[in-house]
Design an enzyme around this catalytic site. Structure first.
Site, PDB file in Angstrom:
ATOM      1  N   ARG A  41      76.597  31.066  50.153  1.00 11.61           N
ATOM      2  CA  ARG A  41      76.428  32.494  50.397  1.00 11.61           C
ATOM      3  C   ARG A  41      75.000  32.863  50.054  1.00 11.61           C
ATOM      4  O   ARG A  41      74.537  32.585  48.954  1.00 11.61           O
ATOM      5  CB  ARG A  41      77.417  33.270  49.530  1.00 11.61           C
ATOM      6  CG  ARG A  41      77.310  34.757  49.664  1.00 11.61           C
ATOM      7  CD  ARG A  41      78.524  35.451  49.101  1.00 11.61           C
ATOM      8  NE  ARG A  41      79.725  35.140  49.873  1.00 11.61           N
ATOM      9  CZ  ARG A  41      80.842  35.875  49.840  1.00 11.61           C
ATOM     10  NH1 ARG A  41      80.925  36.929  49.073  1.00 11.61           N
ATOM     11  NH2 ARG A  41      81.892  35.535  50.568  1.00 11.61           N
ATOM     12  N   LYS A  77      81.352  26.526  45.284  1.00 11.12           N
ATOM     13  CA  LYS A  77      80.627  27.514  46.087  1.00 11.12           C
ATOM     14  C   LYS A  77      79.181  27.550  45.645  1.00 11.12           C
ATOM     15  O   LYS A  77      78.888  27.349  44.465  1.00 11.12           O
ATOM     16  CB  LYS A  77      81.239  28.905  45.872  1.00 11.12           C
ATOM     17  CG  LYS A  77      80.976  29.869  47.003  1.00 11.12           C
ATOM     18  CD  LYS A  77      82.003  29.666  48.100  1.00 11.12           C
ATOM     19  CE  LYS A  77      81.929  30.737  49.161  1.00 11.12           C
ATOM     20  NZ  LYS A  77      83.096  30.659  50.055  1.00 11.12           N
ATOM     21  N   PRO A 116      79.028  26.892  55.882  1.00 15.75           N
ATOM     22  CA  PRO A 116      78.554  28.257  56.100  1.00 15.75           C
ATOM     23  C   PRO A 116      79.373  29.284  55.312  1.00 15.75           C
ATOM     24  O   PRO A 116      80.540  29.069  55.046  1.00 15.75           O
ATOM     25  CB  PRO A 116      78.763  28.482  57.610  1.00 15.75           C
ATOM     26  CG  PRO A 116      79.058  27.144  58.190  1.00 15.75           C
ATOM     27  CD  PRO A 116      79.653  26.325  57.085  1.00 15.75           C
ATOM     28  N   GLY A 183      82.532  41.096  62.343  1.00 16.30           N
ATOM     29  CA  GLY A 183      81.706  39.901  62.532  1.00 16.30           C
ATOM     30  C   GLY A 183      82.472  38.892  63.373  1.00 16.30           C
ATOM     31  O   GLY A 183      83.444  39.241  64.057  1.00 16.30           O
ATOM     32  N   GLY A 186      86.263  38.958  62.130  1.00 17.13           N
ATOM     33  CA  GLY A 186      86.930  40.246  62.282  1.00 17.13           C
ATOM     34  C   GLY A 186      87.107  40.663  63.738  1.00 17.13           C
ATOM     35  O   GLY A 186      88.159  41.179  64.121  1.00 17.13           O
ATOM     36  N   ALA A 259      90.672  38.551  56.249  1.00 15.01           N
ATOM     37  CA  ALA A 259      89.913  37.298  56.188  1.00 15.01           C
ATOM     38  C   ALA A 259      88.974  37.207  54.993  1.00 15.01           C
ATOM     39  O   ALA A 259      88.524  36.124  54.637  1.00 15.01           O
ATOM     40  CB  ALA A 259      89.084  37.140  57.468  1.00 15.01           C
TER      41      ALA A 259
HETATM   42  C1  HCI Z   1      85.887  29.172  53.689  1.00 19.59           C
HETATM   43  O1  HCI Z   1      87.090  29.186  53.971  1.00 19.59           O
HETATM   44  O2  HCI Z   1      85.413  29.988  52.888  1.00 19.59           O
HETATM   45  C2  HCI Z   1      85.028  28.113  54.293  1.00 19.59           C
HETATM   46  C3  HCI Z   1      85.614  26.772  54.162  1.00 19.59           C
HETATM   47  C4  HCI Z   1      84.656  25.713  53.761  1.00 19.59           C
HETATM   48  C5  HCI Z   1      83.345  25.981  53.494  1.00 19.59           C
HETATM   49  C6  HCI Z   1      82.522  24.958  53.131  1.00 19.59           C
HETATM   50  C7  HCI Z   1      82.993  23.693  53.041  1.00 19.59           C
HETATM   51  C8  HCI Z   1      84.303  23.451  53.306  1.00 19.59           C
HETATM   52  C9  HCI Z   1      85.120  24.458  53.673  1.00 19.59           C
END
Ligand code: HCI
Length: 346
Positions: A41, A77, A116, A183, A186, A259
């Site tokens: 992010r 993350k 992403p 986006g 959505g 989502a």
């Molecule tokens: C998500 O659902 O937030 C994205 C899924 C994701 C993102 C990065 C690596 C593996 C899975």
């Protein structure tokens, strides 16, 4: 640092880069089921504390999401705390920031894989992938699986179907569904529910994005009225933290299913909604389609139709969550969390 939340995760790495002015936070919540994975992010944050807290909460949600989707992957993350909002960063500086991040991923040597998230896309994964193996979600042109938006939206649609059944509605026909955030995900959710006969309400900070849906019969809701607008289903598909305890006491909806990651700003909010008889689809179950797409395609060798077949099962998974919550007299979030934690600990 002061004021960061206590956290049950494994490790948080923080790096500041003088040259670009960016700070990097990588939170590895759990590597029990497999390497930690979760998106990058990129945003401007008011403080490093907030960036760390956000990365940790999002990483925890990824662990639960992977476990709920029965994927052999842990949760993590990255947050890149930008010196200025993404839209104001010139390309060259953004490339430099990505190159520092690629180095971060190399340092972690596969304990964490990225993908992403808000502020990054497939094209950024293409750039990262030139210097590191540890990036999921490259564009189709670069040999990757491309955007996960379609799968995420399909999963959210399945979640909405399960949730409206839980409040006694046989289907979406005639229900008022308010989609917040148009986006990539959505706008697809909006199209899917409209096709299923729902009366669509839409809102986005960028009103131009509402245009195509309005042309197809949707009504626009001004951003500041979103949580005061009566609807059957509220579907937050932008950033998280949209329902705090105050909003929960008056939200005029019957179902919350969307989502966004971490839709609820506080744990207390779910209890308030639950006591008012409002059904909340646990977000880490509802939005699991994106993870099924990325991990399915890149790790497990699935085809697109395999991904779709697994994604529509989110409806059944939520049916089970709702049933288990009713039986145990707990909230659906508690039931889904318990199920995911059990998988991680098994
Ligand atoms: C998500 O659902 O937030 C994205 C899924 C994701 C993102 C990065 C690596 C593996 C899975």
């Amino acid at each position: 640092m002061t004021g960061t939340l206590p956290w049950d995760g494994e490790m948080t790495c923080v790096r500041h880069d003088e040259r670009t002015g960016a700070s990097f936070v990588i939170a590895l919540h759990s590597t029990t089921l497999g390497p930690a994975a979760g998106g990058t992010r990129a945003m401007a944050y008011p403080s490093l504390d907030e960036a760390v807290t956000d990365a940790r909460r999002l990483a925890r949600a990824m662990s639960l999401k992977m476990a709920a989707a029965d994927l052999p992957i842990g949760g993590g993350k990255s947050v890149i705390m930008l010196p200025t909002p993404r839209a104001q960063l010139d390309d060259r500086r953004w490339r430099e920031i990505l190159s520092v991040h690629a180095h971060n991923l190399e340092l972690l040597n596969g304990s964490y894989w990225t993908g992403p998230d808000v502020g990054t896309g497939s094209e950024d994964m293409d750039v990262l992938a030139r210097t590191t193996r540890f990036a999921f979600g490259r564009s189709v042109a670069a040999g990757g699986p491309g955007s996960s938006a379609e799968a995420t939206a399909q999963g959210v649609f399945s979640a909405i179907r399960a949730s409206v059944r839980e409040v006694g509605e046989p289907g979406l026909d005639g229900l008022r569904i308010l989609v917040q955030g148009l986006g990539a995900v959505g706008s697809r959710v909006a199209t899917l529910v409209a096709e299923a006969g729902a009366r669509l309400l839409v809102t986005d900070v960028d009103e131009a994005r509402c245009g195509p849906h309005v042309a197809a019969g949707a009504r626009i809701v001004p951003a500041e009225e979103v949580t005061r607008t009566e609807c059957d289903v509220f579907a937050p598909c932008a950033t998280g933290g949209v329902i705090d305890t105050d909003i929960a006491t008056m939200l005029p909806a019957r179902v919350v299913a969307g989502a966004a990651n971490n839709i609820l700003a506080t744990d207390g909010a779910e209890r308030v909604l639950h006591d008012r008889g409002i059904i909340v689809a646990p977000d880490f179950v509802a939005n699991g389609g994106g993870a099924l797409h990325l991990i399915g395609r890149e790790v497990l060798g699935w085809s697109e139709s395999d991904v779709l077949a697994r994604t529509v099962l989110i409806e059944k998974a939520l049916d089970e969550v709702f049933t288990s919550a009713r039986k145990q007299r707990i909230t659906p979030l508690q039931a889904a969390t318990a199920g995911a934690v059990e998988r991680i600990q098994a």
